[in-house]
Design a protein around this motif. Structure first.
Motif, PDB file in Angstrom:
ATOM      1  N   VAL A  66      -0.904  11.649   5.909  1.00  0.00           N
ATOM      2  CA  VAL A  66      -1.605  10.381   5.678  1.00  0.00           C
ATOM      3  C   VAL A  66      -2.728  10.548   4.661  1.00  0.00           C
ATOM      4  CG1 VAL A  66      -3.013   8.615   6.784  1.00  0.00           C
ATOM      5  CG2 VAL A  66      -1.008   9.501   7.946  1.00  0.00           C
ATOM      6  N   LEU A  67      -3.500  11.625   4.790  1.00  0.00           N
ATOM      7  CA  LEU A  67      -4.623  11.811   3.881  1.00  0.00           C
ATOM      8  C   LEU A  67      -4.150  12.095   2.461  1.00  0.00           C
ATOM      9  CD1 LEU A  67      -7.679  11.841   4.011  1.00  0.00           C
ATOM     10  CD2 LEU A  67      -7.560  14.293   4.178  1.00  0.00           C
ATOM     11  N   ILE A  68      -3.098  12.885   2.311  1.00  0.00           N
ATOM     12  CA  ILE A  68      -2.567  13.145   0.978  1.00  0.00           C
ATOM     13  C   ILE A  68      -1.999  11.861   0.382  1.00  0.00           C
ATOM     14  CG2 ILE A  68      -0.842  14.476  -0.305  1.00  0.00           C
ATOM     15  CD1 ILE A  68      -3.291  16.069   0.764  1.00  0.00           C
ATOM     16  N   LEU A  69      -1.370  11.043   1.204  1.00  0.00           N
ATOM     17  CA  LEU A  69      -0.871   9.756   0.723  1.00  0.00           C
ATOM     18  C   LEU A  69      -2.030   8.869   0.258  1.00  0.00           C
ATOM     19  CD1 LEU A  69       1.704   8.054   0.410  1.00  0.00           C
ATOM     20  CD2 LEU A  69       1.270   7.169   2.688  1.00  0.00           C
ATOM     21  N   MET A  70      -3.153   8.897   0.976  1.00  0.00           N
ATOM     22  CA  MET A  70      -4.325   8.132   0.553  1.00  0.00           C
ATOM     23  C   MET A  70      -4.857   8.648  -0.777  1.00  0.00           C
ATOM     24  SD  MET A  70      -6.263   7.711   4.227  1.00  0.00           S
ATOM     25  CE  MET A  70      -7.819   7.305   3.518  1.00  0.00           C
ATOM     26  N   LEU A  71      -4.891   9.968  -0.950  1.00  0.00           N
ATOM     27  CA  LEU A  71      -5.361  10.538  -2.210  1.00  0.00           C
ATOM     28  C   LEU A  71      -4.449  10.151  -3.368  1.00  0.00           C
ATOM     29  CD1 LEU A  71      -6.554  14.095  -1.199  1.00  0.00           C
ATOM     30  CD2 LEU A  71      -7.928  12.268  -2.157  1.00  0.00           C
ATOM     31  N   SER A 157      11.358   8.622  11.814  1.00  0.00           N
ATOM     32  CA  SER A 157      11.568   9.308  10.537  1.00  0.00           C
ATOM     33  C   SER A 157      12.047   8.329   9.466  1.00  0.00           C
ATOM     34  CB  SER A 157      12.540  10.470  10.704  1.00  0.00           C
ATOM     35  OG  SER A 157      13.826   9.993  11.003  1.00  0.00           O
ATOM     36  N   VAL A 158      12.867   7.352   9.834  1.00  0.00           N
ATOM     37  CA  VAL A 158      13.317   6.345   8.869  1.00  0.00           C
ATOM     38  C   VAL A 158      12.140   5.483   8.426  1.00  0.00           C
ATOM     39  CG1 VAL A 158      14.759   4.285   8.599  1.00  0.00           C
ATOM     40  CG2 VAL A 158      15.698   6.330   9.667  1.00  0.00           C
ATOM     41  N   PHE A 159      11.255   5.101   9.357  1.00  0.00           N
ATOM     42  CA  PHE A 159      10.076   4.320   8.986  1.00  0.00           C
ATOM     43  C   PHE A 159       9.161   5.097   8.042  1.00  0.00           C
ATOM     44  CE2 PHE A 159      10.340   1.564  13.006  1.00  0.00           C
ATOM     45  CZ  PHE A 159      11.049   0.598  12.327  1.00  0.00           C
ATOM     46  N   LEU A 160       8.986   6.386   8.305  1.00  0.00           N
ATOM     47  CA  LEU A 160       8.159   7.200   7.416  1.00  0.00           C
ATOM     48  C   LEU A 160       8.784   7.305   6.028  1.00  0.00           C
ATOM     49  CD1 LEU A 160       7.020  10.026   9.837  1.00  0.00           C
ATOM     50  CD2 LEU A 160       5.608   8.246   8.831  1.00  0.00           C
ATOM     51  N   MET A 161      10.105   7.435   5.952  1.00  0.00           N
ATOM     52  CA  MET A 161      10.775   7.483   4.657  1.00  0.00           C
ATOM     53  C   MET A 161      10.608   6.149   3.926  1.00  0.00           C
ATOM     54  SD  MET A 161      14.714   8.141   3.645  1.00  0.00           S
ATOM     55  CE  MET A 161      15.190   6.573   4.327  1.00  0.00           C
ATOM     56  N   MET A 162      10.710   5.035   4.654  1.00  0.00           N
ATOM     57  CA  MET A 162      10.529   3.716   4.031  1.00  0.00           C
ATOM     58  C   MET A 162       9.113   3.566   3.477  1.00  0.00           C
ATOM     59  SD  MET A 162      12.714   1.394   6.742  1.00  0.00           S
ATOM     60  CE  MET A 162      11.628   0.020   6.563  1.00  0.00           C
ATOM     61  N   LEU A 164       7.197   6.003   2.422  1.00  0.00           N
ATOM     62  CA  LEU A 164       7.107   6.860   1.244  1.00  0.00           C
ATOM     63  C   LEU A 164       7.756   6.204   0.032  1.00  0.00           C
ATOM     64  CD1 LEU A 164       6.283   9.609   0.116  1.00  0.00           C
ATOM     65  CD2 LEU A 164       8.500  10.459   0.826  1.00  0.00           C
ATOM     66  N   VAL A 165       8.923   5.577   0.223  1.00  0.00           N
ATOM     67  CA  VAL A 165       9.586   4.877  -0.874  1.00  0.00           C
ATOM     68  C   VAL A 165       8.724   3.694  -1.330  1.00  0.00           C
ATOM     69  CG1 VAL A 165      11.603   3.456  -1.448  1.00  0.00           C
ATOM     70  CG2 VAL A 165      11.903   5.618  -0.249  1.00  0.00           C
ATOM     71  N   HIS A 169       7.069   3.168  -5.009  1.00  0.00           N
ATOM     72  CA  HIS A 169       7.330   1.948  -5.777  1.00  0.00           C
ATOM     73  C   HIS A 169       6.028   1.293  -6.230  1.00  0.00           C
ATOM     74  CE1 HIS A 169       9.261  -1.716  -7.113  1.00  0.00           C
ATOM     75  NE2 HIS A 169       8.437  -2.403  -6.337  1.00  0.00           N
ATOM     76  N   LEU A 170       5.041   1.262  -5.350  1.00  0.00           N
ATOM     77  CA  LEU A 170       3.754   0.657  -5.718  1.00  0.00           C
ATOM     78  C   LEU A 170       3.017   1.460  -6.768  1.00  0.00           C
ATOM     79  CD1 LEU A 170       2.428  -0.509  -2.236  1.00  0.00           C
ATOM     80  CD2 LEU A 170       3.268  -1.940  -4.105  1.00  0.00           C
ATOM     81  N   ALA A 171       3.181   2.782  -6.743  1.00  0.00           N
ATOM     82  CA  ALA A 171       2.479   3.636  -7.696  1.00  0.00           C
ATOM     83  C   ALA A 171       3.200   3.731  -9.039  1.00  0.00           C
ATOM     84  CB  ALA A 171       2.332   5.029  -7.100  1.00  0.00           C
ATOM     85  N   ARG A 172       4.426   3.207  -9.108  1.00  0.00           N
ATOM     86  CA  ARG A 172       5.228   3.316 -10.324  1.00  0.00           C
ATOM     87  C   ARG A 172       4.590   2.527 -11.463  1.00  0.00           C
ATOM     88  NH1 ARG A 172      10.811   0.789  -9.682  1.00  0.00           N
ATOM     89  NH2 ARG A 172       9.762  -0.981 -10.600  1.00  0.00           N
TER      90      ARG A 172
END
Length: 177
Positions: A66-71, A157-162, A164-165, A169-172
């Protein structure tokens, strides 16, 4: 006071101070990095409570995920969006007063419950067995998560993958759909 108590109090004080700075800081980068310190101090408190699996989960999922995703979300965010943010007013407004009042009311309710009850007389505490240092809780949790709770584990695990995708997409860069 022995060494274990000193280490526990060190992590408890570090947890409280870093969490306070995370909440009160106006600098987003400083808040994210101090949130990292908060998560590790909380994991250390879990180790003292003999909750080894929770401590490991705290480090791997929250500090590692979560923290790396925030960074990454902060680093990959649009510069124009960050520049368009208005500075935060430091005045005490009505909504701040209401939030403070609600938080104080919850604190008073929790303190009344904490000091008004004898927790050692609760039935579920009397019937529980204490955790020893030799208990293998990770093994039991692993067996339960791969047998009885396999479907919820896979759905998670599917929710976590969604997520991440969606974050990718937002960072693209480029045109948004």
């Amino acid at each position: 006071m022995n060494a274990e108590q000193l280490i526990f109090y060190f992590f408890a004080i570090m947890l409280l101070l870093s969490a306070l700075v995370v909440v009160t800081s106006y600098n987003l980068v400083r808040s994210i990095f101090l949130f990292f310190v908060t998560l590790f101090a909380l994991a250390a408190i879990y180790v003292f409570a003999l909750a080894d699996f929770i401590a490991l989960t705290q480090v791997v999922l929250y500090a590692g995920g979560v923290l790396i995703l925030m960074l990454f979300a902060f680093m990959l965010s649009n510069k124009e969006l960050l520049n368009a943010l208005k500075p935060v007013k430091k005045s005490f407004e009505l909504n701040h007063f209401l939030g403070f009042f609600i938080a104080l009311a919850f604190l008073l309710i929790l303190l009344r419950l904490f000091f008004g009850n004898d927790f050692s007389q609760l039935e579920w505490i009397k019937s529980s067995t204490p955790i020893s240092k030799n208990d293998n809780t990770i093994h039991a949790i692993g067996i339960q998560s791969m047998t009885r709770y396999l479907l919820p584990f896979e759905i998670l695990s599917v929710f976590l993958m969604m997520s991440l995708v969606g974050a990718a997409h937002l960072a693209r860069k480029g045109k948004k759909l």
